[in-house]
Design a protein around this motif. Sequence first.
Motif, PDB file in Angstrom:
ATOM      1  N   ARG A 160       0.936  -1.074  -0.011  1.00  0.00           N
ATOM      2  CA  ARG A 160      -0.102  -0.013   0.111  1.00  0.00           C
ATOM      3  C   ARG A 160       0.905   1.280   0.079  1.00  0.00           C
ATOM      4  O   ARG A 160       0.878   1.945   0.859  1.00  0.00           O
ATOM      5  CB  ARG A 160      -1.065  -0.076   1.229  1.00  0.00           C
ATOM      6  CG  ARG A 160      -1.945  -1.374   1.395  1.00  0.00           C
ATOM      7  CD  ARG A 160      -2.490  -1.378   2.669  1.00  0.00           C
ATOM      8  NE  ARG A 160      -3.546  -2.241   2.388  1.00  0.00           N
ATOM      9  CZ  ARG A 160      -4.707  -1.973   2.016  1.00  0.00           C
ATOM     10  NH1 ARG A 160      -5.100  -0.694   1.569  1.00  0.00           N
ATOM     11  NH2 ARG A 160      -5.745  -3.108   1.731  1.00  0.00           N
ATOM     12  N   ASN A 161       1.707   1.437  -1.122  1.00  0.00           N
ATOM     13  CA  ASN A 161       2.422   2.578  -1.228  1.00  0.00           C
ATOM     14  C   ASN A 161       2.890   2.778  -2.521  1.00  0.00           C
ATOM     15  O   ASN A 161       2.095   2.336  -3.289  1.00  0.00           O
ATOM     16  CB  ASN A 161       3.890   2.086  -0.442  1.00  0.00           C
ATOM     17  CG  ASN A 161       4.630   0.778  -1.121  1.00  0.00           C
ATOM     18  OD1 ASN A 161       4.780   0.716  -2.035  1.00  0.00           O
ATOM     19  ND2 ASN A 161       4.481  -0.261  -0.361  1.00  0.00           N
ATOM     20  N   LYS A 175      -1.661   8.286   7.515  1.00  0.00           N
ATOM     21  CA  LYS A 175      -2.419   7.658   6.276  1.00  0.00           C
ATOM     22  C   LYS A 175      -2.223   8.452   5.158  1.00  0.00           C
ATOM     23  O   LYS A 175      -1.978   9.788   5.133  1.00  0.00           O
ATOM     24  CB  LYS A 175      -3.831   7.650   6.578  1.00  0.00           C
ATOM     25  CG  LYS A 175      -4.771   7.074   5.548  1.00  0.00           C
ATOM     26  CD  LYS A 175      -6.362   6.807   5.965  1.00  0.00           C
ATOM     27  CE  LYS A 175      -7.185   6.411   4.900  1.00  0.00           C
ATOM     28  NZ  LYS A 175      -8.470   5.940   5.437  1.00  0.00           N
ATOM     29  N   GLY A 176      -1.910   7.630   4.042  1.00  0.00           N
ATOM     30  CA  GLY A 176      -1.640   8.387   2.893  1.00  0.00           C
ATOM     31  C   GLY A 176      -2.854   7.751   1.670  1.00  0.00           C
ATOM     32  O   GLY A 176      -2.858   6.564   1.445  1.00  0.00           O
ATOM     33  N   GLU A 236      -6.903   4.879  13.784  1.00  0.00           N
ATOM     34  CA  GLU A 236      -7.473   3.628  13.485  1.00  0.00           C
ATOM     35  C   GLU A 236      -7.020   3.323  12.040  1.00  0.00           C
ATOM     36  O   GLU A 236      -6.518   3.864  11.023  1.00  0.00           O
ATOM     37  CB  GLU A 236      -9.029   3.579  13.308  1.00  0.00           C
ATOM     38  CG  GLU A 236      -9.534   4.665  12.504  1.00  0.00           C
ATOM     39  CD  GLU A 236     -10.832   4.297  12.131  1.00  0.00           C
ATOM     40  OE1 GLU A 236     -11.508   3.424  12.458  1.00  0.00           O
ATOM     41  OE2 GLU A 236     -11.682   5.301  11.112  1.00  0.00           O
ATOM     42  N   ILE A 237      -6.976   1.782  11.761  1.00  0.00           N
ATOM     43  CA  ILE A 237      -6.434   1.236  10.517  1.00  0.00           C
ATOM     44  C   ILE A 237      -7.662   1.154   9.620  1.00  0.00           C
ATOM     45  O   ILE A 237      -8.655   0.161  10.081  1.00  0.00           O
ATOM     46  CB  ILE A 237      -5.758  -0.004  10.742  1.00  0.00           C
ATOM     47  CG1 ILE A 237      -4.619   0.014  11.671  1.00  0.00           C
ATOM     48  CG2 ILE A 237      -5.459  -0.518   9.331  1.00  0.00           C
ATOM     49  CD1 ILE A 237      -3.293   0.723  11.280  1.00  0.00           C
ATOM     50  N   ASN A 238      -7.833   2.113   8.720  1.00  0.00           N
ATOM     51  CA  ASN A 238      -8.880   2.123   7.894  1.00  0.00           C
ATOM     52  C   ASN A 238      -8.452   2.637   6.304  1.00  0.00           C
ATOM     53  O   ASN A 238      -7.862   3.552   6.608  1.00  0.00           O
ATOM     54  CB  ASN A 238      -9.890   3.096   8.429  1.00  0.00           C
ATOM     55  CG  ASN A 238     -11.096   3.344   7.508  1.00  0.00           C
ATOM     56  OD1 ASN A 238     -11.070   2.823   6.141  1.00  0.00           O
ATOM     57  ND2 ASN A 238     -12.364   3.819   7.912  1.00  0.00           N
ATOM     58  N   TYR A 239      -8.576   1.596   5.434  1.00  0.00           N
ATOM     59  CA  TYR A 239      -7.824   2.076   4.188  1.00  0.00           C
ATOM     60  C   TYR A 239      -8.803   2.532   3.136  1.00  0.00           C
ATOM     61  O   TYR A 239      -8.638   2.776   2.063  1.00  0.00           O
ATOM     62  CB  TYR A 239      -7.294   0.768   3.472  1.00  0.00           C
ATOM     63  CG  TYR A 239      -6.183   0.121   4.394  1.00  0.00           C
ATOM     64  CD1 TYR A 239      -5.009   1.136   4.586  1.00  0.00           C
ATOM     65  CD2 TYR A 239      -6.317  -1.115   4.998  1.00  0.00           C
ATOM     66  CE1 TYR A 239      -3.923   0.475   5.263  1.00  0.00           C
ATOM     67  CE2 TYR A 239      -5.085  -1.383   5.678  1.00  0.00           C
ATOM     68  CZ  TYR A 239      -4.161  -0.851   5.815  1.00  0.00           C
ATOM     69  OH  TYR A 239      -2.886  -1.127   6.627  1.00  0.00           O
ATOM     70  N   ALA A 273      -5.166   3.192  -0.314  1.00  0.00           N
ATOM     71  CA  ALA A 273      -4.651   4.083   0.650  1.00  0.00           C
ATOM     72  C   ALA A 273      -3.328   3.073   1.434  1.00  0.00           C
ATOM     73  O   ALA A 273      -3.869   1.940   1.521  1.00  0.00           O
ATOM     74  CB  ALA A 273      -5.712   4.514   1.676  1.00  0.00           C
ATOM     75  N   GLY A 274      -2.547   3.746   2.015  1.00  0.00           N
ATOM     76  CA  GLY A 274      -1.606   3.152   3.048  1.00  0.00           C
ATOM     77  C   GLY A 274      -1.520   3.769   4.370  1.00  0.00           C
ATOM     78  O   GLY A 274      -1.855   4.884   4.302  1.00  0.00           O
TER      79      GLY A 274
END
Length: 373
Positions: free
Chosen positions: A45-46, A231-232, A281-284, A315-316
Motif C-alpha cells: 500500500r505505497n 495515512k496516505g 485507526e487502521i482504515n484503508y 490508501a496506505g
Amino acid sequence: MNRTEIVIIGAGSVGLAIARRLSTTGKKIVLLERHNTFGQDTSTRNSEVIHGGMYYPTGSLKARLCVDGNRMLYKLCSVHNIPHRKTGKLIIANTEDERQNIEEIYHQGKINQVPHLRMIEEQEIKRLEPNIRAKWALLSPESGILDATELMRYFEQEALRNGVTIRYDHEVIGLEKLKDSYKVMVRRDNGKIEEIITDVVINAAGLYADQISAMLGIDIGKNQYRIYWVKGEYFDVNEHHSGKMSHLIYPTPTPVSLGIHVRLWLDGSYALGPNALYVDEINYDVDPTHLDNFFSDAKEYLPFLEKSDLTPGVAGIRAKLQAKGEPARDFVIRNEYDKGLPGFINLVGIDSPALTACVAIAEEVARIYKKTG
Ligand SMILES: Cc1cc2nc3c(=O)[nH]c(=O)nc-3n(C[C@H](O)[C@H](O)[C@H](O)COP(=O)(O)OP(=O)(O)OC[C@H]3O[C@@H](n4cnc5c(N)ncnc54)[C@H](O)[C@@H]3O)c2cc1C
C-alpha cells in the motif's frame, strides 16, 4: 513447545528480506505473520517507488540504507526478473522558494552520494516531459518503480527454499525474556495458542513494532518508540491520460510527506498521492471529499488535468516515529542488549524509504545478528 534459533515477526517487505538474508546462515528460522499471506499492511500500500536517497539527513540510516538499497534492489530485480523500471524522477519547482528547496535537496543528495543528480531548467523539462508545468527541476535518474508484490514473492520463495518456516495466520500476542532465550506466544487463526522458544527475536512488525517492543517491557514513551500512524490516500487518474508522463513527478516535499506526486504504474497508467493524515485507526478507505485538495495541488503542475479525471484509489498507513509537527526521525534498527534484552533485534519507525531499503536493511540486520554471535 517448539524450539528455534530465530523468530522474525512480520512478513512485509522488511521481514521477508531479513528471512531470505538470514536463511543463508543455516540457522533454524520461523517467520510469523498474523495475516493469511505476506504484504497485507504497508508493503503493498505505497507508491512502489525505488527512491534515490537525496531527502535524508547526513549520516542517517535512511540516507545510507536508501542509497545502498537502491543499488542492491535494481541488481536483485534484474537478476531475478522482478518487474521494475528505472523511470527517473523530477522534483519540480515553480516558485523561488521551491527552487531553493530543491537546490537544498540536490546538495543533500550530493552529500548522500546519490549518483547522477542534476538541476535542470524549463527547456530541458519540456523536452523530457512536455505535458507538465515546471520552471526548474531536480532530475534523479536513479529513481524508479517496481512490483512490490513480486519482490516479496521472490523473498518468500527464496526463504522457503532455504528452509525457513513461514507461519501465516499466526499473531504474536506475547513475548517473555527467559534466562538465555525468549518465549513467543502466538495465536493461530483457529484461536489456538502456541509457544515458541527462540534465541533471537527480530521485530519487523511495521505499524505494530511499538506494541511488540512493549511486550518485552520496553517503555515506548521513554525510549521514543511510540509509532504514529500517518495515512496516505491515492486518487486514480483516468486511463485516457496513460503514457502522458514517463518520469515520476514530485512536488517539493513537506516535513511529513514527499507531497502529492505522480505515482506511475508499470503499465503506464498513474495515480496521484499520497496525502498525509495522522489517524488512530487502521482504515484503508479513501475519503472522496479529499478530491478537491488533490485536484488543486496536482493542477499546479499537470495543467491538462480535469476534476472528472480523478477517482478514489487505494490508501496506505505510514509507521512514523514523530508526532504531528515534530521533525522527521530516523529508522531505529538495533540489538536491545542495553535494555537487558540481548538478541532482541528491534526495527521501529520503518517508514519510507524502507521498501527501497529492504535489502540493505536485511544486510544491516545480518551484521547486527552476527555480532550477537
Ligand atoms: C502511502 C505510502 C507510500 C509509501 N511509498 C513508498 C515508496 O514509494 N518507496 C519506499 O521505499 N517506501 C514507501 N513507503 C514506505 C514503505 O511502504 C514501508 O516503509 C515498508 O513497506 C515497511 O515494510 P515493513 O515490512 O516494515 O512493514 P509492513 O509491510 O507493514 O509489514 C509488517 C508486517 O508485520 C505483521 N505484524 C504486525 N504485528 C504482528 C504480530 N503481532 N504478529 C504477527 N505479525 C504481525 C503485519 O501484519 C505486517 O504484515 C510508503 C508508505 C506509505 C504508507
